[in-house]
Design a protein around this motif. Structure first.
Motif, short mmCIF file in Angstrom:
data_model
loop_
_atom_site.label_atom_id
_atom_site.label_comp_id
_atom_site.label_asym_id
_atom_site.label_seq_id
_atom_site.Cartn_x
_atom_site.Cartn_y
_atom_site.Cartn_z
N ARG A 1 -0.40 5.78 -10.65
CA ARG A 1 0.18 4.53 -11.13
C ARG A 1 0.82 4.73 -12.51
NH1 ARG A 1 -1.80 -0.13 -8.33
NH2 ARG A 1 -1.21 0.36 -6.19
N SER B 1 3.20 -0.65 4.08
CA SER B 1 2.84 0.65 3.52
C SER B 1 4.11 1.48 3.39
CB SER B 1 1.83 1.37 4.41
OG SER B 1 2.43 1.82 5.61
N SER B 2 4.05 2.47 2.53
CA SER B 2 5.17 3.40 2.41
C SER B 2 4.62 4.80 2.36
CB SER B 2 6.00 3.11 1.15
OG SER B 2 5.22 3.24 -0.01
N VAL C 1 0.85 -1.19 0.00
CA VAL C 1 0.00 0.00 0.00
C VAL C 1 0.89 1.24 0.00
CG1 VAL C 1 -1.80 1.29 1.20
CG2 VAL C 1 -1.80 -1.22 1.30
N SER C 2 0.87 1.99 -1.09
CA SER C 2 1.56 3.27 -1.11
C SER C 2 0.57 4.36 -0.75
CB SER C 2 2.16 3.55 -2.50
OG SER C 2 3.26 2.71 -2.73
N THR C 3 1.01 5.31 0.05
CA THR C 3 0.11 6.34 0.53
C THR C 3 0.51 7.71 0.02
OG1 THR C 3 1.39 6.75 2.54
CG2 THR C 3 -0.25 4.99 2.63
N ASN D 1 7.24 3.24 -5.14
CA ASN D 1 7.41 2.28 -4.05
C ASN D 1 6.60 1.00 -4.22
OD1 ASN D 1 9.24 3.88 -2.74
ND2 ASN D 1 7.78 4.75 -1.30
N SER D 2 5.39 1.10 -4.78
CA SER D 2 4.59 -0.11 -4.96
C SER D 2 5.34 -1.13 -5.79
CB SER D 2 3.25 0.22 -5.62
OG SER D 2 2.39 0.88 -4.73
N HIS E 1 -3.53 2.96 -4.04
CA HIS E 1 -2.85 3.83 -3.09
C HIS E 1 -3.89 4.54 -2.24
CE1 HIS E 1 -3.62 7.14 -5.99
NE2 HIS E 1 -3.57 7.89 -4.92
N LEU F 1 0.14 10.43 -5.58
CA LEU F 1 0.62 9.28 -6.32
C LEU F 1 -0.27 8.92 -7.50
CD1 LEU F 1 1.75 6.92 -3.43
CD2 LEU F 1 3.13 8.50 -4.77
N ASP G 1 3.95 6.42 -8.81
CA ASP G 1 4.11 5.54 -7.66
C ASP G 1 5.30 4.61 -7.89
OD1 ASP G 1 3.92 3.78 -5.58
OD2 ASP G 1 1.94 3.00 -6.09
#
Length: 632
Positions: A198, A258-259, A190-192, A214-215, A234, A196, A212
């Motif tokens: 995709r 998560s990040s 889960v990127s927050t 980190n995902s 996200h 963000l 995004d």
């Protein structure tokens, strides 16, 4: 205004490891088809249900014989045996072979019951219906007896075995078509952050949106560690959105990663979600990068919150989370590699936290390994691929001296230093030359600009520096080659403002996009403005102040042109080649020379020699780039 959540007392790295170790990530075992078992770990012992091979098998092409019939045979005095038939692989023998006779046999065929050896065909001759055997053999020669590989009832593979091609081959030989394996921990990603987007979706940079990262980096790292990654949409920065996506992931996964949204900020709500849905074990670790890490449990699932910056997130994952995933999957500890090198430059650090310093490797002229810091800041995505590993710097170390020996933990065992390390000006022709060099070498190039490139070459870090800065460079270097490029003002294709020269930027209300001060092209522009000021009899700074946008700058050679074409400026500093490639208009101003300079101690390296050769052979590429040529 909501109350700001401050970090709790920072935990030590050991406490963070212990907290993650206390989480239960182990999934239930499962059964998978043999074809899908590569890389999985056996959950239980597998015993052989059959003999392998299941029969006495010929290991060569030749003749099945009674060994006693060949005793004393040699080249000069061969044994003469009557040929009574033949046996092929995959067929049951239907021939009787009495003493004094033999049967032709293929590799892998069943050895007839009344024979006990095989003579390879190369040691025989045919004489009509007889075979002349020119060697003696002992019972069992060239025969693999039933069960010689694996015997029925024997322990074939034990639990915890990682299945590779050899192990899967053995299981196939045993007739196993389904394999009991350890489950893979399911990890929800889960990127927050509201910003963000995709990859593949439309990006609005004006609204501060970013792709995004980190995902995808985290999911790939999870799979490399033996887990199964699941990407979730996200989450926004409000509590309800965050809670919804985290609860969904927790219900479906063994671990939720998560990040972002983990630092001490009014908008960061993850810690509240975790506390209300479970237990927060740790908030904040005394390590750099990665101070804002969360560890906890939520709705029966383990939870780890990674920092938002890609370099920080991946470093923390690799250091703390990956080992736990591998253990849960039953995989052995990751194969690691550490190389020793000497610091190419001095590095200061004094924050009192364990630091994982991203580092690059380069070899000097003697083949010795040098280590240099790769740190554009935690938010720089390119640091992910420019670094070869990390140097763990203890909290009490404030200074790493040039020449000091350090250990670099490589990101993977197959990492090798580049055979060519270059820095400096970015340039379209240079990109093509590096492509050519890549056919035989492993080049790495950092487009840091002419000024920074020369500084680094002066410090002795790179093999080569590329500069378009005019005049003497003031350092000892060997020129490998050079080319010229036409520069000027990039404008829209129809030049709606009728820009004619530099004077228009000074005299008219035009929006201009410059390059950063590190760029040699900007230096060339500055010199041209100084010449214009001299012609007009005014101070150079007056002209600079009159140009709207002169002091700001973009890093890459295409960036000003792209801003012009996006309608954000009337003119931008650039190259004719860039304008030609982007179908933009171009107002010529001058020409500058790009030079490739080598560290004198490195000219013997293969990568440096390859660059010199590529420049010498670049006439065709130069002719194809608008505005490019050779120096006179």
């Amino acid at each position: 205004m909501s109350e700001r959540k401050e970090f709790r007392d920072l935990a030590s790295p050991d406490e963070a490891h212990d907290a993650i170790a206390s989480l239960d990530l182990t999934p239930d075992p499962e059964t998978v088809p043999l074809r899908e078992a590569r890389g999985r770990v056996l959950a239980e012992r597998i015993d052989a249900a059959i003999d392998v091979p299941g029969f006495d098998r010929a290991s060569v092409d030749g003749y099945a014989v009674h060994a006693s019939d060949t005793f004393g045979a040699d080249e000069a005095d061969p044994a003469r045996l009557e040929l009574v038939g033949e046996v092929h692989a995959g067929e049951a023998p239907d021939v009787a072979v009495p003493e004094g006779s033999c049967a032709e046999i293929s590799t892998g065929a069943v050895v007839p019951e009344d024979t006990d050896a095989v003579v390879m065909v190369e040691r025989t001759d045919r004489d009509g219906d007889d075979v002349l055997v020119r060697t003696s053999v002992a019972p069992g020669d060239r025969v693999m007896f039933a069960g010689a590989d694996v015997a029925a009832g024997e322990r074939a593979l034990g639990p915890g075995t990682e299945l590779g091609p050899r192990e899967i081959g053995l299981l196939a030989a045993l007739g196993v078509d389904e394999v009991p394996v350890r489950g893979r921990p399911t990890v929800g990603i889960v990127s927050t952050g509201e910003e963000l987007v995709r990859p593949g979706d439309e990006l609005d940079s004006d609204a501060g949106q970013i792709y995004d990262v980190n995902s995808y980096t985290t999911a790939t790292a999870v799979e490399a560690a033996g887990g199964e990654a699941r990407l979730y949409p996200h989450a926004g920065d409000d509590y309800d959105a965050m809670e919804s996506v985290l609860r969904e992931a927790a219900a479906e996964c063994d671990l939720v990663l998560s990040s972002g949204s983990t630092s001490a900020s009014a908008v960061d709500v993850i810690y509240r979600v975790v506390e209300e849905r479970g237990e927060l074990l740790l908030h904040g670790v005394a390590v750099k990068p990665g101070k804002p890490m969360l560890i906890g449990r939520m709705d029966g699932s383990a939870y780890v919150g990674l920092p938002g910056y890609p370099v920080s997130a991946l470093t923390i994952f690799r250091t703390f989370v990956a080992p736990a995933i591998r253990e849960a999957a039953g995989l052995p500890e990751a194969q690691t590699a550490t190389v020793e090198g000497k610091m190419a430059v001095a590095e200061r650090y004094g924050e009192g936290r364990l630091r994982y310093m991203p580092a690059g490797l380069v070899t000097d002229g003697d083949g010795e390994t040098l280590v240099y810091p790769v740190d554009k800041g935690s938010g720089a995505t390119t640091s992910l691929v420019e670094a070869d590993g990390v140097v763990a710097v203890d909290p009490d170390v404030e200074y790493l001296d040039e020449g000091e020996s350090v250990d670099v933990q490589l990101f993977s065992p197959d990492v090798r230093p580049p055979t060519l390390f270059g820095v400096g000006e970015d340039d379209p022709l240079l990109s093509e030359l590096l492509d050519d060099v890549s056919r035989t070498q492993r080049p790495r190039y950092l487009g840091v600009g002419s000024r920074e490139g020369l500084r680094r070459l002066r410090d002795g870090v790179p093999d080569v520096a590329v500069t378009s800065a005019p005049g003497e460079v003031g350092i000892e270097a060997e020129e490998l080659g050079a080319w010229t490029r036409e520069w000027g003002l990039v404008v829209p294709a129809d030049n709606p403002e009728n820009v004619e020269d530099l004077g228009d930027l000074v005299d008219r209300d035009l929006r201009f996009v410059n390059r950063t001060s590190a760029s040699g092209l900007r230096t060339t522009l500055g010199n041209a403005v100084a010449d214009l000021a001299e012609e007009r009899g005014v101070d150079r700074h007056d002209l600079v102040d009159a140009i709207d946008g002169f002091d700001a700058g973009t890093r890459a050679h295409e960036s000003p042109a792209r801003r012009v074409l996006a309608g954000k400026a009337d003119a931008g500093l650039g190259l004719r080649a860039t304008a030609d490639r982007l179908d933009a208009g171009f107002v010529p101003v001058g020409e500058e020379t790009v030079r490739v300079l080598a560290n004198p101690d490195r000219v013997g390296k293969g990568g440096v020699a390859a660059v010199r050769e590529a420049i010498a052979d670049a006439d065709e590429s130069i002719s194809e780039l608008a505005g490019y040529g050779r120096p006179e």
